[in-house]
Design a protein around this motif. Structure first.
Motif, mmCIF file in Angstrom:
data_model
loop_
_atom_site.group_PDB
_atom_site.id
_atom_site.type_symbol
_atom_site.label_atom_id
_atom_site.label_comp_id
_atom_site.label_asym_id
_atom_site.label_seq_id
_atom_site.Cartn_x
_atom_site.Cartn_y
_atom_site.Cartn_z
ATOM 1 N N UNK A 1 4.147 9.133 -0.873
ATOM 2 C CA UNK A 1 4.702 9.874 -1.993
ATOM 3 C C UNK A 1 3.928 11.160 -2.176
ATOM 4 N N UNK A 2 4.621 12.192 -2.618
ATOM 5 C CA UNK A 2 3.978 13.463 -2.914
ATOM 6 C C UNK A 2 3.433 13.426 -4.332
ATOM 7 N N UNK B 1 0.864 -1.180 0.000
ATOM 8 C CA UNK B 1 0.000 0.000 0.000
ATOM 9 C C UNK B 1 0.901 1.230 0.000
ATOM 10 N N UNK B 2 0.716 2.087 -1.011
ATOM 11 C CA UNK B 2 1.480 3.325 -1.110
ATOM 12 C C UNK B 2 0.514 4.474 -0.872
ATOM 13 N N UNK B 3 0.872 5.374 0.023
ATOM 14 C CA UNK B 3 0.034 6.535 0.347
ATOM 15 C C UNK B 3 0.434 7.716 -0.532
ATOM 16 N N UNK B 4 -0.570 8.343 -1.131
ATOM 17 C CA UNK B 4 -0.372 9.490 -2.008
ATOM 18 C C UNK B 4 -0.984 10.709 -1.334
ATOM 19 N N UNK C 1 -8.076 9.144 -8.279
ATOM 20 C CA UNK C 1 -8.318 10.563 -7.985
ATOM 21 C C UNK C 1 -9.064 11.289 -9.096
ATOM 22 N N UNK C 2 -9.338 10.611 -10.200
ATOM 23 C CA UNK C 2 -10.114 11.227 -11.270
ATOM 24 C C UNK C 2 -9.343 12.196 -12.135
ATOM 25 N N UNK D 1 -5.257 18.320 0.303
ATOM 26 C CA UNK D 1 -6.478 17.644 0.680
ATOM 27 C C UNK D 1 -6.717 16.306 -0.001
ATOM 28 N N UNK D 2 -6.000 16.034 -1.084
ATOM 29 C CA UNK D 2 -6.163 14.758 -1.771
ATOM 30 C C UNK D 2 -5.208 13.740 -1.161
#
Length: 77
Positions: free
Chosen positions: A69-70, A3-6, A35-36, A11-12
Motif C-alpha cells: 500500500x502507498x 503482512x502488509x507492506x507500506x 513509523x513514528x 524511503x519509508x
C-alpha cells in the motif's frame, strides 16, 4: 495474520503484521506506531486509487498477505 507492506516512495518502508479483518483506522494506528507519526496524518491507498476510508476493513479493499500500500503523510502544511 497477514503482512502488509507500506511504502511512501521517499524511503519509508515497513512490513506490518495485522489481520484482514482490521479496520483501516486500527491499521493506521499500527502503522503510525511503526513509523513514528500520528494516525490522523496517515493516508493509505493503492497506487492510482482513492484513499482508503477509516470505517472499512483491509478485507473490504481486498488487501491480503504481501500486498503493498502507498503511504502519504498529511502534515497540515
Amino acid at each position: 495474520m497477514i503482512i502488509v507492506n507500506i511504502n511512501d516512495r521517499l524511503g519509508t518502508k515497513a512490513a506490518i503484521p495485522c489481520l484482514a479483518s482490521d479496520s483501516i483506522k486500527a491499521f493506521k494506528a499500527v502503522v503510525a506506531a511503526h513509523i513514528g507519526r500520528q494516525p490522523h496524518e496517515i493516508m493509505l491507498k493503492r497506487q492510482g486509487e482513492r484513499p482508503f476510508k477509516d470505517q472499512l476493513t483491509l478485507q473490504d479493499y481486498g488487501v491480503s498477505n504481501g500486498v503493498q500500500l502507498d503511504l502519504e503523510l498529511d502534515t497540515g502544511d
